[in-house]
Scaffold this active site. Structure first.
Site, PDB file in Angstrom:
ATOM      1  N   LYS A  42      13.765  -0.551 -14.242  1.00 52.77           N
ATOM      2  CA  LYS A  42      14.856  -1.493 -13.958  1.00 52.77           C
ATOM      3  C   LYS A  42      16.169  -0.754 -13.783  1.00 52.77           C
ATOM      4  O   LYS A  42      16.927  -1.017 -12.861  1.00 52.77           O
ATOM      5  CB  LYS A  42      15.015  -2.526 -15.089  1.00 52.77           C
ATOM      6  N   CYS A 101      10.972  -6.822   5.596  1.00 53.44           N
ATOM      7  CA  CYS A 101      11.549  -7.418   6.791  1.00 53.44           C
ATOM      8  C   CYS A 101      11.389  -8.929   6.721  1.00 53.44           C
ATOM      9  O   CYS A 101      10.532  -9.444   6.026  1.00 53.44           O
ATOM     10  CB  CYS A 101      10.915  -6.920   8.087  1.00 53.44           C
ATOM     11  N   HIS A 118       6.095  17.294 -25.809  1.00 49.06           N
ATOM     12  CA  HIS A 118       5.194  18.082 -24.960  1.00 49.06           C
ATOM     13  C   HIS A 118       5.846  18.464 -23.634  1.00 49.06           C
ATOM     14  O   HIS A 118       5.154  18.766 -22.655  1.00 49.06           O
ATOM     15  CB  HIS A 118       3.893  17.304 -24.717  1.00 49.06           C
ATOM     16  N   GLU A 165      16.213   1.235 -10.482  1.00 49.81           N
ATOM     17  CA  GLU A 165      16.234   0.394  -9.283  1.00 49.81           C
ATOM     18  C   GLU A 165      17.622  -0.112  -8.932  1.00 49.81           C
ATOM     19  O   GLU A 165      17.991  -0.131  -7.768  1.00 49.81           O
ATOM     20  CB  GLU A 165      15.343  -0.842  -9.490  1.00 49.81           C
ATOM     21  N   ARG A 209      14.203  -9.357   1.395  1.00 46.87           N
ATOM     22  CA  ARG A 209      13.021  -8.678   1.920  1.00 46.87           C
ATOM     23  C   ARG A 209      13.357  -7.379   2.641  1.00 46.87           C
ATOM     24  O   ARG A 209      12.474  -6.593   3.000  1.00 46.87           O
ATOM     25  CB  ARG A 209      12.262  -9.597   2.877  1.00 46.87           C
ATOM     26  N   ASN A 219       7.238  -8.181  11.968  1.00 47.49           N
ATOM     27  CA  ASN A 219       7.060  -7.626  10.610  1.00 47.49           C
ATOM     28  C   ASN A 219       5.736  -6.893  10.584  1.00 47.49           C
ATOM     29  O   ASN A 219       4.764  -7.364  11.189  1.00 47.49           O
ATOM     30  CB  ASN A 219       6.974  -8.750   9.563  1.00 47.49           C
ATOM     31  N   GLY A 220       5.648  -5.800   9.832  1.00 51.50           N
ATOM     32  CA  GLY A 220       4.375  -5.073   9.725  1.00 51.50           C
ATOM     33  C   GLY A 220       4.471  -3.705  10.366  1.00 51.50           C
ATOM     34  O   GLY A 220       5.566  -3.220  10.682  1.00 51.50           O
ATOM     35  N   TRP A 263      13.737  -3.780   7.197  1.00 46.17           N
ATOM     36  CA  TRP A 263      13.588  -2.708   6.208  1.00 46.17           C
ATOM     37  C   TRP A 263      12.855  -1.607   6.972  1.00 46.17           C
ATOM     38  O   TRP A 263      11.679  -1.745   7.299  1.00 46.17           O
ATOM     39  CB  TRP A 263      12.768  -3.211   5.012  1.00 46.17           C
ATOM     40  N   LYS A 284      11.828  -6.816  -1.490  1.00 46.40           N
ATOM     41  CA  LYS A 284      11.177  -7.673  -2.480  1.00 46.40           C
ATOM     42  C   LYS A 284       9.670  -7.667  -2.341  1.00 46.40           C
ATOM     43  O   LYS A 284       8.949  -7.693  -3.328  1.00 46.40           O
ATOM     44  CB  LYS A 284      11.709  -9.096  -2.342  1.00 46.40           C
ATOM     45  N   GLU A 294       8.985   0.123 -17.917  1.00 46.01           N
ATOM     46  CA  GLU A 294       9.616  -0.968 -17.157  1.00 46.01           C
ATOM     47  C   GLU A 294      11.144  -0.939 -17.315  1.00 46.01           C
ATOM     48  O   GLU A 294      11.880  -1.169 -16.355  1.00 46.01           O
ATOM     49  CB  GLU A 294       9.017  -2.308 -17.611  1.00 46.01           C
TER      50      GLU A 294
HETATM   51  O1  M6R Z   1       5.076  -8.417  -5.534  1.00 43.54           O
HETATM   52  P1  M6R Z   1       4.497  -7.370  -6.442  1.00 43.54           P
HETATM   53  O2  M6R Z   1       4.528  -7.772  -7.872  1.00 43.54           O
HETATM   54  O3  M6R Z   1       3.094  -6.969  -6.018  1.00 43.54           O
HETATM   55  O4  M6R Z   1       5.406  -6.119  -6.244  1.00 43.54           O
HETATM   56  C1  M6R Z   1       5.107  -4.899  -6.854  1.00 43.54           C
HETATM   57  C2  M6R Z   1       6.298  -3.972  -6.862  1.00 43.54           C
HETATM   58  O5  M6R Z   1       6.695  -3.688  -5.554  1.00 43.54           O
HETATM   59  C3  M6R Z   1       7.483  -4.597  -7.604  1.00 43.54           C
HETATM   60  O6  M6R Z   1       7.136  -4.931  -8.913  1.00 43.54           O
HETATM   61  C4  M6R Z   1       8.671  -3.635  -7.628  1.00 43.54           C
HETATM   62  O7  M6R Z   1       8.386  -2.544  -8.447  1.00 43.54           O
HETATM   63  C5  M6R Z   1       9.908  -4.380  -8.058  1.00 43.54           C
HETATM   64  N1  M6R Z   1      11.017  -3.961  -7.278  1.00 43.54           N
HETATM   65  C6  M6R Z   1      10.214  -4.223  -9.497  1.00 43.54           C
HETATM   66  O8  M6R Z   1      11.466  -4.654  -9.869  1.00 43.54           O
END
Ligand code: M6R
Length: 615
Positions: free
Chosen positions: A492, A2, A511, A495, A27, A103-104, A77, A610, A488
């Protein structure tokens, strides 16, 4: 998670609120809203979906917009309640006098809601935030003072919050409060701002006051007052914001993600600058506050992080164990916090976080801090909550990362971990691998140029992305130091394209996951020359025998093995140790081009945010 913006001054508030929200869209982006104050009235406008929908609503309300120089805004969010217009912020009390954004998460919202219902409050939404609006209004009824009402209300609220409230009886102020959620007050000339993050206000001011937990602030056009948890007025501490407005522009790229991928060679140069001078000199890491004696006494390292940062930590494990010869555990923060972890004063805890605001990692760090371990924080945000918890603060200086999918921050985290590993080794005076470390330092210095040459020609990656964009599932495999690259790369792809992709250690394929393989399940294999090359090649044979399409990402392939692969993506020559920093760029680009080809919202993928400020 948010975003909050507030403005008070002489300008058209709606323009500043919308511009601020557009810079906070990363965000959260499932609904948005603004409240505009004008001649002792407050008008609230909200819209479901992207910010553009709110912009359309405001186009029809220009008469009000022209009149208002004070307002608050929010981009959501969803946590409590669906992403609907009713649940969007701002929320108001029943008599519509008070309006607020939040926020929160308010943990005791049910309890508070029941009490407020008994006093006659009628709730419109399913959100926890609406409870705060009614509660502050209730306290206002007792005090007739927005500051006092906020101070009294926050004492009753459990959980995390950043609040920004206006009241029509006090039309010349915005009252703010925070606990475990970021909030800054931007300081201008004849105008002031409130925001949950710097990008929202950086084009208007470079000066800000960071509100601390339990503080409450009163923001007026020409005055800012901050009160501590006891209600005492305290001096304003104005700081300079670390970003330039230009950092939040796409600079001609179609998406921020593509721009950020292309920035990675400069990011590496930045991280190395002043720390790695030449291969024969020791690493300089003044930010590491561990004495040499303390370093020699470290018996274990714990790395705590989430998502992409966790994957960087997994690469870190390989290099710290190899060079510094200290056992390393890597764990997702969200798991770390729910068991009796063992750490002591000889444990080095490394928290990794791009945003420095990830709730799970903050909780884990706070938890382990009580065990007297040394806390090193690797973050892109030196102004974050996590940075403030650090004994050693290791900034990655990647510049603001707007795209929700982390790319350049991962690269910067990797490089910081390489430097830290070598620094620990040199301070422990470990002689083993000395030659290898000299070579690695040489490679680190050469890395930016190699990344540039990789990024210069991405035609093959684009072609392969298009070819595979219609597949519904992918498996990524690798071994050794590139196992985290497989995780990773798969993350990506998931996501931003919503294609089901899973990363496995290549040896694990047989396995269980091998049962999934057929002509509809492409396997992407990362195989670099080094100790696991032949093993990964054998795993590729196993996949091929099940008719899986095979994509290889490699720095070398023997002519006899070329035919095994349907497609090959070659990276510049690099050692196995350095290869995660090259391979990941290929995987980022592959994910990017597949998502772009499928027409996905690359910078703001669905359901993500984010910075994840809820546990
Ligand atoms: O701000 P951070 O690095 O602590 O965030 C951790 C994850 O939320 C962040 O890496 C998330 O997986 C991203 N969307 C990856 O692209």
């Amino acid at each position: 998670m948010c975003g909050i913006i507030g403005y008070i001054g002489d300008k058209k508030a709606s323009d500043i609120l919308i511009s601020g929200l557009s810079h906070l869209e990363y965000r959260g982006y499932d609904s948005s809203g603004v409240a505009l104050m004008h001649s002792n009235n407050i008008d609230v406008y909200k819209a479901q979906g992207k910010l553009i929908n709110l912009i359309e609503v405001l186009k029809t309300k220009q008469e009000i917009c022209e009149k208002s120089n004070i307002g608050i805004g929010h981009i959501r969010w969803a946590t409590h309640g669906l992403p609907t217009t009713t649940n969007a912020h701002p929320h108001t009390c029943n008599c519509k006098s008070l309006t607020l954004v939040h926020n929160g998460i308010i943990e005791n919202y049910q309890e508070l809601k029941e009490e407020l219902i008994k006093t006659g409050c009628i709730f419109q939404s399913q959100t926890d935030t609406e409870v705060a609006a009614h509660l502050i209004a209730y306290e206002y009824g007792k005090t007739n003072n927005l500051l006092k009402a906020m101070q009294n209300a926050v004492k009753k609220i459990k959980g995390a919050f950043a609040f920004c409230a206006i009241h029509k009886n006090e039309p010349n102020k915005i009252v703010v409060a925070k606990r475990n959620a970021p909030l800054i007050i931007g300081v201008g000339e004849n105008e002031n701002f409130v925001a949950s993050d710097i990008p929202a206000i950086i084009e208007y001011t470079k000066k800000a006051i960071y509100l601390s937990d339990y503080q409450v602030g009163v923001v007026q056009k020409n005055n800012i007052e901050i009160y501590d948890d006891l209600g005492n007025l305290i001096p304003n501490k104005v700081e300079y914001l670390p970003f330039e407005a230009v950092a939040i522009s796409k600079m001609g790229y179609k998406h921020f993600m593509l721009k950020e991928i292309h920035e990675q060679s400069d990011v590496v140069r930045n991280v190395l600058s002043g720390k790695l001078i030449s291969p024969l000199e020791n690493i300089k890491l003044d930010e590491c506050k561990l004495s040499q004696e303390k370093i020699k006494n470290i018996t274990r390292v714990q790395i705590i992080a989430c998502g992409t940062s966790l994957h960087a930590g997994m690469v870190g494990k390989y290099i710290i164990e190899k060079f510094a010869q200290i056992p390393v555990d890597v764990e997702p923060s969200s798991e770390y916090i729910y068991r009796d972890t063992i750490a002591d004063e000889n444990t080095l805890v490394i928290g990794i976080s791009q945003s420095g605001e990830t709730a799970d990692t903050i909780t884990a760090i706070k938890q382990v801090k009580e065990q007297n371990s040394h806390i090193a924080i690797i973050t892109n945000r030196t102004d974050s909550t996590m940075a403030r918890l650090a004994d050693s603060l290791l900034p990655i200086s990647a510049g603001i990362e707007v795209s929700v999918a982390a790319t350049k921050s991962y690269m910067a985290q990797l490089i910081s971990l390489y430097l830290l590993a070598i620094y620990l080794m040199e301070n422990k005076n470990i002689q083993a691998h000395k030659e290898e470390v000299i070579n690695l330092k040489q490679e680190l210095i050469q890395l930016p140029n190699k990344l540039e040459s990789l990024l210069e020609n991405t035609d093959d990656i684009r072609r392969i992305a298009k070819k595979y964009s219609s597949y519904k599932d992918f498996i990524f495999i690798a071994r050794g130091i590139n196992f985290p690259s497989a995780l990773e790369g798969a993350l990506k792809l998931k996501e931003i394209s919503y294609i089901n992709a899973t990363g496995y250690g290549a040896g694990e394929l047989k396995h269980g996951p091998i049962a999934m393989l057929d002509e509809n399940m492409p396997v992407l294999a990362i195989l670099n020359t080094g100790i696991v090359y032949d093993k990964v090649l054998s795993n590729c044979e196993e996949a091929r025998a099940r008719q899986a399409k095979l994509i290889g990402v490699t720095n070398y392939i023997a002519p006899k093995d070329k035919d095994l692969f349907d497609d090959l993506i070659m990276i510049p020559s690099v050692s196995d140790l350095m290869s995660p920093a090259m391979n990941i760029v290929v995987l980022q680009l592959l994910a990017y081009y597949i998502a772009e080809y499928l027409g996905k919202d690359v910078d703001q993928p669905r359901n993500l945010a984010k910075s994840v400020t809820v546990e």
